[in-house]
Design a protein around this motif. Structure first.
Motif, PDB file in Angstrom:
ATOM      1  N   ASN A  19      64.880  61.369  22.162  1.00  0.00           N
ATOM      2  CA  ASN A  19      63.974  62.136  21.335  1.00  0.00           C
ATOM      3  C   ASN A  19      62.989  62.971  22.121  1.00  0.00           C
ATOM      4  O   ASN A  19      62.143  63.633  21.564  1.00  0.00           O
ATOM      5  N   GLN A  43      72.983  55.673  23.828  1.00  0.00           N
ATOM      6  CA  GLN A  43      72.352  56.185  25.037  1.00  0.00           C
ATOM      7  C   GLN A  43      72.032  57.659  24.883  1.00  0.00           C
ATOM      8  O   GLN A  43      71.097  58.161  25.472  1.00  0.00           O
ATOM      9  N   LYS A 102      59.978  57.935  31.652  1.00  0.00           N
ATOM     10  CA  LYS A 102      60.106  57.825  30.196  1.00  0.00           C
ATOM     11  C   LYS A 102      60.483  56.371  29.900  1.00  0.00           C
ATOM     12  O   LYS A 102      61.591  55.932  30.197  1.00  0.00           O
ATOM     13  N   LYS A 105      68.730  58.489   6.292  1.00  0.00           N
ATOM     14  CA  LYS A 105      68.449  58.809   7.687  1.00  0.00           C
ATOM     15  C   LYS A 105      69.690  58.411   8.492  1.00  0.00           C
ATOM     16  O   LYS A 105      69.976  57.226   8.651  1.00  0.00           O
ATOM     17  N   TYR A 139      77.013  47.585  15.689  1.00  0.00           N
ATOM     18  CA  TYR A 139      77.196  46.636  16.783  1.00  0.00           C
ATOM     19  C   TYR A 139      76.039  45.652  16.905  1.00  0.00           C
ATOM     20  O   TYR A 139      76.226  44.526  17.324  1.00  0.00           O
ATOM     21  N   VAL A 140      74.822  46.071  16.538  1.00  0.00           N
ATOM     22  CA  VAL A 140      73.679  45.148  16.614  1.00  0.00           C
ATOM     23  C   VAL A 140      73.930  43.947  15.710  1.00  0.00           C
ATOM     24  O   VAL A 140      73.827  42.793  16.125  1.00  0.00           O
ATOM     25  N   ASN A 187      56.802  57.171  22.596  1.00  0.00           N
ATOM     26  CA  ASN A 187      57.142  58.583  22.529  1.00  0.00           C
ATOM     27  C   ASN A 187      55.975  59.466  22.085  1.00  0.00           C
ATOM     28  O   ASN A 187      56.126  60.317  21.201  1.00  0.00           O
ATOM     29  N   LEU A 226      77.979  51.867  21.792  1.00  0.00           N
ATOM     30  CA  LEU A 226      76.896  51.665  22.754  1.00  0.00           C
ATOM     31  C   LEU A 226      76.564  52.933  23.514  1.00  0.00           C
ATOM     32  O   LEU A 226      75.402  53.281  23.671  1.00  0.00           O
ATOM     33  N   THR A 238      65.999  47.648  20.020  1.00  0.00           N
ATOM     34  CA  THR A 238      66.480  49.018  19.875  1.00  0.00           C
ATOM     35  C   THR A 238      66.465  49.427  18.407  1.00  0.00           C
ATOM     36  O   THR A 238      66.297  50.578  18.089  1.00  0.00           O
ATOM     37  N   ARG A 284      70.409  54.825   7.039  1.00  0.00           N
ATOM     38  CA  ARG A 284      69.420  53.907   6.513  1.00  0.00           C
ATOM     39  C   ARG A 284      68.629  54.664   5.467  1.00  0.00           C
ATOM     40  O   ARG A 284      68.458  55.877   5.591  1.00  0.00           O
ATOM     41  N   ASP A 328      62.298  54.113  16.051  1.00  0.00           N
ATOM     42  CA  ASP A 328      62.522  54.905  14.869  1.00  0.00           C
ATOM     43  C   ASP A 328      61.657  56.147  14.976  1.00  0.00           C
ATOM     44  O   ASP A 328      60.454  56.114  14.775  1.00  0.00           O
ATOM     45  N   ASN A 329      62.278  57.242  15.293  1.00  0.00           N
ATOM     46  CA  ASN A 329      61.490  58.423  15.584  1.00  0.00           C
ATOM     47  C   ASN A 329      61.112  59.201  14.350  1.00  0.00           C
ATOM     48  O   ASN A 329      60.478  60.239  14.434  1.00  0.00           O
ATOM     49  N   THR A 336      74.057  52.621  34.798  1.00  0.00           N
ATOM     50  CA  THR A 336      72.955  52.893  33.880  1.00  0.00           C
ATOM     51  C   THR A 336      72.118  54.069  34.367  1.00  0.00           C
ATOM     52  O   THR A 336      72.071  54.369  35.557  1.00  0.00           O
ATOM     53  N   LYS A 337      71.466  54.753  33.428  1.00  0.00           N
ATOM     54  CA  LYS A 337      70.539  55.831  33.775  1.00  0.00           C
ATOM     55  C   LYS A 337      69.124  55.280  33.919  1.00  0.00           C
ATOM     56  O   LYS A 337      68.188  56.018  34.180  1.00  0.00           O
ATOM     57  N   TYR A 338      68.965  53.986  33.682  1.00  0.00           N
ATOM     58  CA  TYR A 338      67.633  53.390  33.613  1.00  0.00           C
ATOM     59  C   TYR A 338      67.325  52.492  34.811  1.00  0.00           C
ATOM     60  O   TYR A 338      68.218  51.938  35.432  1.00  0.00           O
ATOM     61  N   ASP A 392      62.213  61.556  33.786  1.00  0.00           N
ATOM     62  CA  ASP A 392      62.255  62.718  32.922  1.00  0.00           C
ATOM     63  C   ASP A 392      61.348  63.716  33.629  1.00  0.00           C
ATOM     64  O   ASP A 392      60.137  63.573  33.602  1.00  0.00           O
ATOM     65  N   ASN A 443      67.739  64.242  13.918  1.00  0.00           N
ATOM     66  CA  ASN A 443      66.314  64.066  13.661  1.00  0.00           C
ATOM     67  C   ASN A 443      65.569  65.387  13.484  1.00  0.00           C
ATOM     68  O   ASN A 443      64.524  65.619  14.108  1.00  0.00           O
ATOM     69  N   ASN A 481      69.655  45.723  31.143  1.00  0.00           N
ATOM     70  CA  ASN A 481      70.125  46.904  30.406  1.00  0.00           C
ATOM     71  C   ASN A 481      71.434  46.518  29.737  1.00  0.00           C
ATOM     72  O   ASN A 481      72.482  46.452  30.391  1.00  0.00           O
ATOM     73  N   ARG A 517      63.369  55.773  32.508  1.00  0.00           N
ATOM     74  CA  ARG A 517      64.270  56.778  33.029  1.00  0.00           C
ATOM     75  C   ARG A 517      63.414  57.910  33.551  1.00  0.00           C
ATOM     76  O   ARG A 517      62.322  58.150  33.022  1.00  0.00           O
ATOM     77  N   VAL A 533      73.412  47.943  27.567  1.00  0.00           N
ATOM     78  CA  VAL A 533      74.513  48.909  27.494  1.00  0.00           C
ATOM     79  C   VAL A 533      75.357  48.816  28.764  1.00  0.00           C
ATOM     80  O   VAL A 533      76.580  48.683  28.714  1.00  0.00           O
TER      81      VAL A 533
END
Lengths: 181, 181
Positions: free
Chosen positions: A136, A132, B64, A64, A78-79, B168, A128, B131, A57, B135-136, B87-89, B59, A168, B77, B57, B79
Motif C-alpha cells: 500500500n 506479498q 517499511k 472489499k 489460506y489463513v 502505514n 501466499l 496479516t 469481505r 486493512d488499508n 524473502t524481501k524482508y 523502501d 484499494n 517470515n 523491507r 511466506v
DNA sequence: GAGATTTCTTGATTTCAATCAAGAAGCATA
DNA sequence: TATGCTTCTTGATTGAAATCAAGAAATCTC
C-alpha cells in the motif's frame, strides 16, 4: 486439465493421479454463487478448471476485494485453511465457473498413503505470493502497472469495479489511471 | 519459559519437551542485529524469550515495517518459510533480545519421531492472523484504535516511528492521532 | 429490441494525510 | 554536564485521491 496442473506442483505417478481423482468433487457454479462464506472455516482447496472467482469481505455495504482467482489456479482462504479459524472472507464465482474441490480431509488421506502428496503444500504458494504483492505504499498508477505486468489477463476477466476494489482505489481513480496509460 | 508457551500450542508430553529442547539453539542479539536478511530463505522459526523484534523491507532509504514481534511470540517470515522462496524482508532486534531458534529441519525431525509435533504448525497462526489485521481501508485513527485494543503493549515497546511505519502513516500523523485520543 | 439496470468515464469540488518546517524533549557519547 | 543525535510534537501548506455529480456505454431482462 488437472493432471497438467498437478505436474506444475511436483512429480506424481499415474497411480497418484488415480488417487487424487477419486477424491476430487466436481462442481458447477453459476455467476455470483459462493464457494466459501464469511464465518465458515475454509476446509477445502478449490481448483478452478474454467471461469474465475474472487475473495472479498463486506465493508459497510460494499465488497472489499482481497484476491482474484483465475482458471488454472487453486483458490482458498489460506489463513483459515492453515489455522482452522473462521474466515472473515467469502469467495464468489465471477462468472459461470467449474471447480474441483479437494478437502483438507482428502489431503490428509493422500499424505497418509504417499509422501509424494506432501508436495500439495505448494497449493498454498500462489495465495501466499500474491499477498506479498499487496503493497500500500504504492501509488494508484504503480499498483495498476504492477498488475498489468504480473497478471494482464485479469483486466479481460473481471469488471473494473472489482479490480479497483482489489487495488484499494475507487473505480473513478482506476478509470483515470487507465486513460493516462 | 518455552514450556508454558508450547502448552498454548497443544498437548505435549515431558518427553516431547525433552526432544524439542535438544534441538533449540539459544541466541543473544544486541539492538539492531538481524535475525533474517532480505534475500535469504527463512529456514527457522524464532521464539522470543525476552526483548522484541520487527520485520521490515527497504523502501528507498526508509524501513517499511510489516510486522512487530514481542516477547513470548514466534517470529518468522511465514511466506518464505512455507514456500521456501527468498524473502524481501529482514527481521531486526528492537532491543537486546534473547531467542530460541527452531529450524525447519528440526521441525521435520520432530514430526518424524512423534505426530504430536504436527501441532507445531500452529506456530504460523500468530503470523497469519496478524496479516488479517492489515486493512488499508481503515483511517489512521481506526488503525491506531485497533492496535491499542489488540496489542496495547506495543506502544510501550517500540518507538512511534516504527509503529507509524507499521500502520502505514507518517510519524506526524500518528502523533496527531494520539493527541486527539 | 425496448426499457431498465449496471458499469464506466469525465468533470468539479472537497478532504485528509503527506510534506515542509522548526522547535522541544529525550538519549547517547565523550 | 555539555554536544550532538534522534525522536516526538505542533503548525502551515500542498497535493492526490475521494467524493459528488451526471452523462455515455454496455449488459441484462422480459
Amino acid at each position: 486439465m488437472l493432471k497438467t496442473d498437478l505436474d506444475k506442483i511436483g512429480r506424481f505417478s499415474d497411480q497418484d493421479f488415480e488417487s487424487v481423482s477419486k477424491l476430487l468433487i466436481a462442481k458447477q457454479l453459476s455467476k455470483n454463487e459462493l464457494l466459501l462464506q464469511q464465518g465458515q472455516i475454509c476446509q477445502s482447496a478449490f481448483f478452478i478448471s474454467s471461469g474465475s472467482a474472487y475473495q472479498f469481505r463486506y465493508d459497510d455495504i460494499d465488497e472489499k476485494v482481497s484476491d482474484l482467482h483465475m482458471t488454472g489456479e487453486w483458490c482458498l482462504n489460506y489463513v483459515s485453511f492453515i489455522s482452522q479459524i473462521p474466515t472473515k472472507y467469502s469467495i464468489k464465482a465471477n462468472s459461470q465457473t467449474r471447480i474441483f474441490e479437494l478437502s483438507m480431509h482428502a489431503i490428509h488421506h493422500l499424505i497418509a498413503i504417499s509422501p509424494a502428496f506432501l508436495q500439495l503444500g505448494k497449493i498454498l504458494d500462489g495465495a501466499l505470493t500474491r499477498t506479498q504483492y499487496l503493497d500500500n505504499a504504492m501509488t494508484p498508477s504503480e499498483k495498476y502497472n504492477h498488475l498489468i505486468n504480473s497478471r494482464p489477463q485479469v483486466l479481460q476477466i473481471f469488471p473494473l469495479k472489482i479490480i479497483a476494489s482489489y487495488l484499494n482505489m475507487t473505480p473513478e481513480t482506476l478509470s483515470r489511471v487507465r486513460s493516462s496509460f
